[in-house]
Design an enzyme around this catalytic site. Structure first.
Site, PDB file in Angstrom:
ATOM      1  N   ASP A 138      31.056  45.870  33.576  1.00  0.00           N
ATOM      2  CA  ASP A 138      30.666  47.216  34.016  1.00  0.00           C
ATOM      3  C   ASP A 138      30.880  48.222  32.884  1.00  0.00           C
ATOM      4  O   ASP A 138      30.555  49.402  33.018  1.00  0.00           O
ATOM      5  CB  ASP A 138      31.389  47.636  35.307  1.00  0.00           C
ATOM      6  CG  ASP A 138      32.884  47.763  35.131  1.00  0.00           C
ATOM      7  OD1 ASP A 138      33.411  47.355  34.079  1.00  0.00           O
ATOM      8  OD2 ASP A 138      33.544  48.279  36.062  1.00  0.00           O
ATOM      9  N   SER A 139      31.367  47.739  31.733  1.00  0.00           N
ATOM     10  CA  SER A 139      31.358  48.555  30.510  1.00  0.00           C
ATOM     11  C   SER A 139      29.917  48.964  30.191  1.00  0.00           C
ATOM     12  O   SER A 139      29.691  49.890  29.404  1.00  0.00           O
ATOM     13  CB  SER A 139      31.963  47.768  29.337  1.00  0.00           C
ATOM     14  OG  SER A 139      31.408  46.473  29.269  1.00  0.00           O
ATOM     15  N   ASP A 158      30.282  41.457  36.571  1.00  0.00           N
ATOM     16  CA  ASP A 158      31.404  42.306  36.959  1.00  0.00           C
ATOM     17  C   ASP A 158      31.082  43.023  38.260  1.00  0.00           C
ATOM     18  O   ASP A 158      30.003  43.603  38.400  1.00  0.00           O
ATOM     19  CB  ASP A 158      31.581  43.369  35.848  1.00  0.00           C
ATOM     20  CG  ASP A 158      33.027  43.652  35.547  1.00  0.00           C
ATOM     21  OD1 ASP A 158      33.904  43.114  36.244  1.00  0.00           O
ATOM     22  OD2 ASP A 158      33.282  44.397  34.583  1.00  0.00           O
ATOM     23  N   LYS A 170      33.554  38.901  38.448  1.00  0.00           N
ATOM     24  CA  LYS A 170      34.881  39.343  38.006  1.00  0.00           C
ATOM     25  C   LYS A 170      35.283  40.543  38.849  1.00  0.00           C
ATOM     26  O   LYS A 170      34.454  41.400  39.144  1.00  0.00           O
ATOM     27  CB  LYS A 170      34.871  39.699  36.523  1.00  0.00           C
ATOM     28  CG  LYS A 170      36.212  40.257  36.036  1.00  0.00           C
ATOM     29  CD  LYS A 170      36.287  40.359  34.527  1.00  0.00           C
ATOM     30  CE  LYS A 170      35.629  41.602  33.980  1.00  0.00           C
ATOM     31  NZ  LYS A 170      36.199  42.872  34.468  1.00  0.00           N
ATOM     32  N   GLU A 212      38.460  43.501  39.232  1.00  0.00           N
ATOM     33  CA  GLU A 212      39.675  44.101  38.661  1.00  0.00           C
ATOM     34  C   GLU A 212      40.773  44.212  39.721  1.00  0.00           C
ATOM     35  O   GLU A 212      40.511  44.550  40.864  1.00  0.00           O
ATOM     36  CB  GLU A 212      39.369  45.511  38.131  1.00  0.00           C
ATOM     37  CG  GLU A 212      38.508  45.515  36.888  1.00  0.00           C
ATOM     38  CD  GLU A 212      38.334  46.918  36.299  1.00  0.00           C
ATOM     39  OE1 GLU A 212      39.102  47.837  36.652  1.00  0.00           O
ATOM     40  OE2 GLU A 212      37.407  47.077  35.484  1.00  0.00           O
ATOM     41  N   GLU A 230      43.814  42.397  29.873  1.00  0.00           N
ATOM     42  CA  GLU A 230      43.380  43.460  28.965  1.00  0.00           C
ATOM     43  C   GLU A 230      44.538  44.348  28.518  1.00  0.00           C
ATOM     44  O   GLU A 230      45.325  44.846  29.338  1.00  0.00           O
ATOM     45  CB  GLU A 230      42.299  44.324  29.658  1.00  0.00           C
ATOM     46  CG  GLU A 230      41.777  45.426  28.747  1.00  0.00           C
ATOM     47  CD  GLU A 230      40.460  46.049  29.209  1.00  0.00           C
ATOM     48  OE1 GLU A 230      39.868  45.565  30.189  1.00  0.00           O
ATOM     49  OE2 GLU A 230      40.041  47.033  28.567  1.00  0.00           O
TER      50      GLU A 230
HETATM   51  O1  KIV Z   1      33.501  45.581  31.655  1.00  0.00           O
HETATM   52  C1  KIV Z   1      33.868  44.874  30.703  1.00  0.00           C
HETATM   53  O2  KIV Z   1      33.229  44.813  29.654  1.00  0.00           O
HETATM   54  C2  KIV Z   1      35.099  44.133  30.841  1.00  0.00           C
HETATM   55  C3  KIV Z   1      35.622  43.454  29.625  1.00  0.00           C
HETATM   56  C4  KIV Z   1      36.304  44.470  28.798  1.00  0.00           C
HETATM   57  C5  KIV Z   1      36.524  42.336  29.947  1.00  0.00           C
HETATM   58  O3  KIV Z   1      35.671  44.118  31.876  1.00  0.00           O
END
Ligand code: KIV
Length: 301
Positions: free
Chosen positions: A50-51, A89, A119, A121, A189
């Site tokens: 989600d970056s 994500d 993924k 968090e 992280e």
């Molecule tokens: O969103 C993302 O890019 C991430 C990575 C930094 C692991 O969660």
């Protein structure tokens, strides 16, 4: 391993890498061409993080990213991935309401977008419940502990986590819980290397570090950070392997200069008619002089 480059990565193969001590290499991707390059470069895991919100969509943080945006980009990435294990994500507020709602959202990544896992968090008790529900629904989950960017408003800044005893203990406990609930791997992280090492030794699933030191089972970086496309401050843990921003800007400035100066397009980059076609075209010109062409256009409009 002779055919290793061409074997599609699976969860058992990722776990086997941990067991054999072979490092796992991961990177983020958000579109078809970079996914293809990352895959061809031999990445084991490609994460549509989600970056996306910050490095591609220009948001201030990751919180505004929507399910629609994540599904759209995951679909593009999956078209470029042949070998890597593709993880999507779960964006903020896509897994907070109930296990059912979370399963519905996560399943979109699998059914519509071609991801093989999601993924999530955090590791609060409610989060663990939701993770268990996903795994029960055959959706593999990668955990994410340490610095969790979706908690930015709670913590106020992106900073090192686990440098005090209490926080370190909590993060180790979270890692154990996530493993117990069935996560197939963990992103850790921005924690001290010593903590990354303890967690990696403590759990049987692969740990993928980003700013968590040398001893994690694998490493992940944000694509734009590592190729030098990120504008502004980079965290201490990022190594910039290229300076694509300068290369791209240079190319664009050269292009602009050449257009303005009439250097581009040149003969080499221009289509041409054969001599007899040119003759035909000039006959057409005399048959329909400019004034009559205008009249024809007027009548037909
Ligand atoms: O969103 C993302 O890019 C991430 C990575 C930094 C692991 O969660």
């Amino acid at each position: 391993m002779a055919n290793e480059k061409f074997t599609s990565l699976t969860i058992p193969l990722l776990k086997a890498k941990k067991a054999s001590g072979e490092k796992i290499v991961a990177v983020t991707a958000y579109d078809f061409p970079t996914a293809r390059l990352a895959d061809e470069a031999g990445m084991d895991i490609i994460l549509v993080g989600d970056s996306l919100g910050m490095v591609v969509l220009g948001y201030e943080n990751t919180l505004p990213v929507t399910m629609e945006e994540m599904v759209h980009h995951t679909r593009a990435v999956s078209r470029g991935v042949k070998r890597a294990f593709l993880v999507a994500d779960m964006p903020y507020f896509s897994f907070h309401l109930s296990p059912d709602e979370t399963i519905k959202n996560a399943a979109r990544f699998i059914k519509e977008a071609g991801a093989k896992a999601v993924k999530i968090e955090g590791a609060s008790p409610r989060r663990l419940e939701v993770i268990e529900a996903l795994i029960e629904a055959e959706i593999p989950v990668m955990g994410h502990i340490g610095l969790t960017p979706q908690s930015i408003y709670r913590f106020g800044q992106y900073r090192l986590r686990g440098s005090d005893w209490e926080e370190a203990k909590r993060i180790i406990k979270e890692a154990r819980e996530l493993e117990k609930r069935g996560c197939f791997s963990l992103v850790i992280e921005c924690v001290p290397e010593e903590l990354g090492k303890i967690i990696t030794e403590e759990v049987s699933i692969p740990t993928i570090g980003i700013g968590a030191g040398r001893f994690c089972d694998g490493q992940i970086l944000v694509f734009h950070d590592l190729v030098g496309l990120t504008d502004g401050h980079l965290p201490k843990f990022v190594r910039k392997y290229a300076d694509l921003a300068s290369l791209i800007k240079e190319a664009l400035m050269k292009y602009a200069r050449e257009v303005i100066e009439g250097i581009y397009p040149d003969l080499e980059h221009t289509y041409h008619l054969k001599p007899d076609q040119i003759k035909f075209l000039s006959r057409l010109k005399t048959k329909f002089p400019r004034s009559s062409q205008k009249k024809i256009r007027k009548r037909s409009s």
